[in-house]
Write an enzyme that holds these catalytic residues in place. Structure first.
Site, short mmCIF file in Angstrom:
data_model
loop_
_atom_site.label_atom_id
_atom_site.label_comp_id
_atom_site.label_asym_id
_atom_site.label_seq_id
_atom_site.Cartn_x
_atom_site.Cartn_y
_atom_site.Cartn_z
N GLN A 1 -11.09 3.26 -7.78
CA GLN A 1 -12.19 2.32 -8.00
C GLN A 1 -11.80 0.94 -7.46
O GLN A 1 -10.95 0.27 -8.04
CB GLN A 1 -12.46 2.26 -9.50
N SER B 1 -12.11 -4.57 -9.06
CA SER B 1 -11.48 -5.84 -9.41
C SER B 1 -10.87 -6.53 -8.21
O SER B 1 -10.37 -5.89 -7.30
CB SER B 1 -10.39 -5.62 -10.45
N SER C 1 -5.94 1.53 -9.83
CA SER C 1 -5.20 2.71 -10.30
C SER C 1 -5.36 3.84 -9.29
O SER C 1 -6.44 4.04 -8.74
CB SER C 1 -5.75 3.18 -11.64
N GLU D 1 -17.79 4.56 -17.44
CA GLU D 1 -16.38 4.31 -17.70
C GLU D 1 -16.14 4.15 -19.20
O GLU D 1 -15.20 4.67 -19.76
CB GLU D 1 -15.96 3.03 -16.96
N GLU E 1 -12.18 -8.46 -25.39
CA GLU E 1 -13.03 -9.64 -25.59
C GLU E 1 -14.40 -9.42 -24.95
O GLU E 1 -15.43 -9.74 -25.53
CB GLU E 1 -12.38 -10.89 -24.98
C1 LIG Z 1 -3.76 -0.56 -16.36
C2 LIG Z 1 -4.95 -1.11 -15.65
C3 LIG Z 1 -5.62 -0.35 -14.72
C4 LIG Z 1 -6.71 -0.87 -14.03
N1 LIG Z 1 -7.33 -0.09 -13.11
C5 LIG Z 1 -8.34 -0.62 -12.36
C6 LIG Z 1 -8.94 0.12 -11.31
O1 LIG Z 1 -8.56 1.27 -11.05
N2 LIG Z 1 -9.91 -0.44 -10.57
C7 LIG Z 1 -10.36 -1.69 -10.82
O2 LIG Z 1 -11.27 -2.12 -10.13
N3 LIG Z 1 -9.83 -2.44 -11.82
C8 LIG Z 1 -8.82 -1.94 -12.57
N4 LIG Z 1 -8.25 -2.69 -13.59
C9 LIG Z 1 -8.71 -4.07 -13.75
C10 LIG Z 1 -9.42 -4.39 -15.04
O3 LIG Z 1 -10.72 -3.89 -15.04
C11 LIG Z 1 -9.38 -5.92 -15.18
O4 LIG Z 1 -8.03 -6.29 -15.34
C12 LIG Z 1 -10.18 -6.42 -16.34
O5 LIG Z 1 -11.54 -6.24 -16.15
C13 LIG Z 1 -9.88 -7.89 -16.66
O6 LIG Z 1 -9.95 -8.73 -15.54
P1 LIG Z 1 -8.77 -9.72 -15.20
O7 LIG Z 1 -7.54 -8.93 -15.18
O8 LIG Z 1 -9.14 -10.46 -14.00
O9 LIG Z 1 -8.68 -10.72 -16.43
P2 LIG Z 1 -9.58 -12.02 -16.64
O10 LIG Z 1 -11.00 -11.66 -16.47
O11 LIG Z 1 -9.05 -13.13 -15.84
O12 LIG Z 1 -9.31 -12.29 -18.17
C14 LIG Z 1 -8.26 -13.11 -18.69
C15 LIG Z 1 -8.46 -13.24 -20.19
O13 LIG Z 1 -9.67 -13.94 -20.43
C16 LIG Z 1 -10.51 -13.18 -21.26
N5 LIG Z 1 -11.90 -13.39 -20.86
C17 LIG Z 1 -12.44 -13.29 -19.64
N6 LIG Z 1 -13.76 -13.52 -19.69
C18 LIG Z 1 -14.06 -13.74 -20.98
C19 LIG Z 1 -15.25 -14.03 -21.69
N7 LIG Z 1 -16.43 -14.10 -21.09
N8 LIG Z 1 -15.15 -14.19 -23.00
C20 LIG Z 1 -13.96 -14.10 -23.64
N9 LIG Z 1 -12.82 -13.82 -23.04
C21 LIG Z 1 -12.87 -13.66 -21.73
C22 LIG Z 1 -10.09 -11.74 -21.04
O14 LIG Z 1 -10.45 -10.92 -22.12
C23 LIG Z 1 -8.60 -11.89 -20.89
O15 LIG Z 1 -8.02 -11.94 -22.15
C24 LIG Z 1 -7.15 -2.19 -14.29
C25 LIG Z 1 -6.48 -2.96 -15.24
C26 LIG Z 1 -5.39 -2.43 -15.90
C27 LIG Z 1 -4.68 -3.30 -16.90
#
Ligand SMILES: Cc1cc2nc3c(=O)[nH]c(=O)nc-3n(C[C@H](O)[C@H](O)[C@H](O)COP(=O)(O)OP(=O)(O)OC[C@H]3O[C@@H](n4cnc5c(N)ncnc54)[C@H](O)[C@@H]3O)c2cc1C
Lengths: 382, 397
Positions: free
Chosen positions: B115, B118, B151, B234, B367
């Protein structure tokens, strides 16, 4: 690592009960809810508890007799509805939602189930069951409201032909017509109006479920079970009470969340509804998660009670270990998120907090139920 | 008109499959292909696409009969993204040709999916993504950008991809949805080592990747709507299977407790019992959700399950490390490796503790899911937003 001694890790021997609500249950819910909305709205409940006599005989008659709720657990041939624990659980959800002061849990569930467990075919027990099922009379099991089923049902009074003793903290004793008194001899049915019986009301934390001290001084009673059948019957009554109390706790939690959502959507501070602040939204979403879980646990306990075995014991202990905390949490959040108004006597939030907190002690605390679980699933203490 | 497929018919077809392809003598892939062709892959899918147009509830019959007969399964864990996200999206938005091309190898497991959603600058705020897709004169799309946390990209044959096709529109409206060929020379996958020491996810660089228009899903500019289908699936993909008591991580912790009396303390006992109750209640909620789905009343409880399991996994594995004491101070192996799938129970407590931290981030953070519950389930007002009507290119980044 040694192998397991209990059965965890595999699925339960008996099939998983239905955890949803049937159409008949939803109909029953609608009837009970409509009645309570009509006869036990929040201002009405507050006015009643202040009057010193929270019990409303007209409400009880409508619920117990007209809707037939009192006889749900009693087989038809004994004058009841012959329904299951699941229907009774739905009634309790609604009673939790309205904190209506009615002796449903104590009389129609605990006392009734204790009598049913005696499996009498005729005589005084059957006659009393019929009266309770019809809602003509109410009974209370004369043990402290805090007594868990897992404790050996301790005879609260000794006997020398006449009953002697003092039992504190008996729920709904003041309104009961009959007390079921466990003694070393067996179980006695004692009329509260009889000579030698004094029921002294206590000032209770929960205004909506009165407690009283029962003093027996040479009181006459009818021996309805000897000691060997009384002990398991009392234990069964308390077990079913604990199991269905989970549904009352679910109802309390649901009311608290619904009201809090409603209020915080409307209440404005900082030029926006306070319910739009994430710090509050997350707390309410968290409560929703807990309520989803509590519902599964409470339905499971109600479904498992039909069978009398380790699965029922475990299901009840799990439901109590979980649901009492959820009800208290929801009620505490309800007060907090209402701000100042939540601290007033006028707003009903306090009725729910008091009921939730008292319920968390009733029929055994969460900690006590966890001890039961530790034994049942072989997770021994050090 | 033919009669609707009922339980009896599903059972008959399953037995017929077992008779024509005895699991003992049929190779794994051959069996899975035959199962797909018999419409027994996912019975609620259309006929010809691995299904029978039958009620979803009848899948249980197939699964039980096949498991009892020792038939191979398609290892749903290995193909999780394809099965849980790509397939329902293709089914809903794909052309007939796309459905025929992709669903069978996806389900059989010959082709693994990943996928590409991100990005370094777009996680929770996924619609802010900046990967560009520009249509060239020949009608092909040329994609440039960087994805992250992908992933299984290192084993994937195909990817679902969202990219910006119109930066002049507000962010939700200028996105389109594509199927990306991971074998394209413009796709570069770099392992991203994670907290556990291994590289389960990746960075993916897209440089001049050419995607024919026939591999677009849904209309141009409607990609956000298509992505909603993916994201919903998902979050809901949990809840189908029955979990036995102590089936999850709590089972491992409980077995350690039973087998190692010397490790027990009163404090750990209290915490273990509390978590045991919560795990059992989560299992019952999962069961209730399953019963709801079977009765055709899907509810919002699916997101509750994801949230509950994320927290439970973290707390239980944390307790387990502590319970193990001296052993909890050790870790099996920090050597960088590239696993094909996440295996929670086959590894040690330290791994479980570290990997479960991802449970509250992947697939939407706790969150963000709590926001969704608060707004869509409880109906609480949304927070004021300042990004709705501004062109994506004018947003601050
Ligand atoms: C093990 C793993 C596998 C993954 N696999 C995939 C994959 O295969 N394909 C893919 O596309 N993505 C994948 N992801 C990505 C995942 O979907 C994102 O990491 C996730 O959506 C969070 O985005 P970010 O990491 O940019 O964090 P951010 O969005 O930057 O968040 C940082 C912090 O801010 C908080 N935050 C953000 N917005 C808000 C809000 N509106 N209100 C309150 N708190 C908020 C979050 O909860 C977090 O604590 C994977 C992630 C992990 C950890």
């Amino acid at each position: 690592m040694t192998e397991l001694t209990a059965q965890p890790g595999q699925d339960e021997p008996a099939p998983m009960p239905d955890l949803l609500y049937s159409e008949a249950e939803e109909d029953l819910r609608a009837a009970v809810r409509a009645l309570l909305a009509d006869r036990a709205d929040a201002p009405g409940v507050i006015a009643r508890v202040e009057s010193g006599t929270p019990y409303d005989p007209r409400l009880w008659k409508a619920l117990a007799a007209d809707i037939g709720a009192a006889g749900l657990l009693v087989p038809e041939k004994l004058g009841g509805q012959g329904a299951t624990y699941r229907e009774a659980a739905v009634v309790l959800e609604e009673l939790g939602r309205s904190v209506a002061p009615v002796p449903y849990l104590t009389s129609s569930v605990v006392a009734t189930e204790t009598l049913l467990a005696l499996a009498a075919r005729d005589g005084a027990v059957v006659e009393l069951l019929g009266e309770l099922a019809a809602g003509r009379r109410t009974a209370a099991l004369a043990v402290p409201f805090s007594a868990p089923a897992a404790d050996e049902a301790q005879p609260a009074s000794a006997v020398t032909g006449r009953l002697e003793g003092t039992i504190t903290g008996v729920a709904d004793a003041a309104t009961a017509d009959v007390l079921l008194v466990p003694t070393t001899d067996g179980l006695y049915a004692v009329e509260t109006a009889a000579d030698g019986v004094t029921v002294e009301p206590l000032v209770a934390l929960d205004l909506t479920r009165p407690l009283a001290t029962v003093v027996l001084h040479g009181a006459a009673g009818v021996l309805i079970a000897d000691a060997s059948s009384a002990v398991p019957a009392v234990r069964r009554g308390l077990l079913v009470g604990a199991g269905l109390l989970a549904s009352e706790q679910l109802g309390i939690a649901e009311w608290c969340l619904t009201e809090t959502v409603r209020y915080t959507r409307e209440r404005r501070q900082f030029n926006r509804p306070v319910g739009s602040f994430q710090a509050l939204k997350h707390r309410m979403a968290q409560l929703w998660l807990e309520i989803v879980s509590a519902r599964a646990a409470a339905r499971h306990a109600a479904g498992r009670l039909a069978a009398d075995g380790p699965e029922a014991l475990l299901a009840v202990a799990v439901a109590q270990a979980y649901c009492s905390g959820v009800a208290v949490h929801a009620a505490e959040e309800c007060v907090q998120l209402h701000g100042g108004i939540g601290m007033t006597w006028e707003h009903p939030a306090h009725l729910y907090l008091k009921r939730a907190k008292a319920d968390s002690i009733a029929y055994g605390t969460a900690g006590r139920h966890r001890e039961v679980i530790a034994e049942l699933v072989d997770l021994p203490a050090p | 008109m033919t009669a609707p497929v009922d339980a009896g018919e599903v059972r008959r077809l399953t037995r017929e499959l077992l008779a024509s392809h005895p699991p003992a003598t049929t190779d794994r892939t051959g069996f899975l292909k035959a199962r797909f062709d018999a419409g027994l892959a996912w019975v609620h899918y259309p006929a010809g696409l691995g299904g029978l147009d039958a009620p979803r509830t009848l899948q249980q019959i197939v699964d039980t009969e096949l498991a009892d007969a020792g038939a191979p399964d398609n290892d749903p864990r290995r193909i999780g993204i394809g099965l849980g996200m790509a397939a329902p999206t293709i089914l809903r938005y794909g052309t007939d040709e796309q459905k025929r091309r992709f669903l069978r190898p996806l389900w059989v497991g010959e082709e693994v999916w990943c996928q590409l959603f991100s990005e370094p600058g777009a996680g929770s705020d996924l619609a802010a993504l900046g990967t560009r897709a520009v249509r060239d004169a020949g009608g092909e799309w040329v994609v440039d950008g960087q994805k992250v946390w992908t992933s299984s990209a290192h084993v994937a044959r195909w990817a679902i991809l969202i990219a910006r096709t119109d930066p002049d529109l507000p962010k939700h409206r200028g996105i389109s949805y594509f199927i990306c060929d991971m074998a394209d020379p413009g796709v570069e996958v770099r392992p991203l080592r994670q907290i556990t020491g291994e590289a389960e996810f990746n960075e993916v660089f897209l440089t001049g990747v050419r995607i024919p228009d026939s591999r677009r899903l849904g209309p141009v500019g409607d990609g956000w709507k298509v992505a909603q289908t993916t994201l919903m699936n998902e979050r809901v993909s949990i809840g189908g299977a029955r979990i036995p008591r102590e089936g999850g991580m709590i089972g491992t912790a409980a077995r350690t407790w039973r087998g190692r009396p010397e490790l027990r303390t009163h404090d750990l006992h209290q915490r273990l019992l509390t978590l045991w109750v919560e795990a059992e209640v989560a299992r019952l909620s999962g069961e209730r959700l399953r019963q709801q789905l079977m009765a055709g009343q899907p509810g919002p409880e699916g997101s509750a399950m994801k949230l509950a399991f994320a927290r439970l996994n973290q707390q239980i594995s944390g307790l387990e490390v502590e319970l193990l004491g001296d052993e909890g101070l050790l870790y099996s192996d920090w050597t960088m490796s590239r696993p094909e799938l996440v295996d929670f129970t086959g590894r040690d407590a330290g791994y479980r503790y570290l990997r479960s931290k991802g449970n509250s981030i992947e697939g939407g953070t706790t969150e963000v899911l709590l926001n969704i519950v608060a707004e869509r389930v409880l109906g609480l007002p949304s927070e004021p937003r300042n990004d709705k009507d501004i062109a994506w290119k004018d947003l601050s980044r």
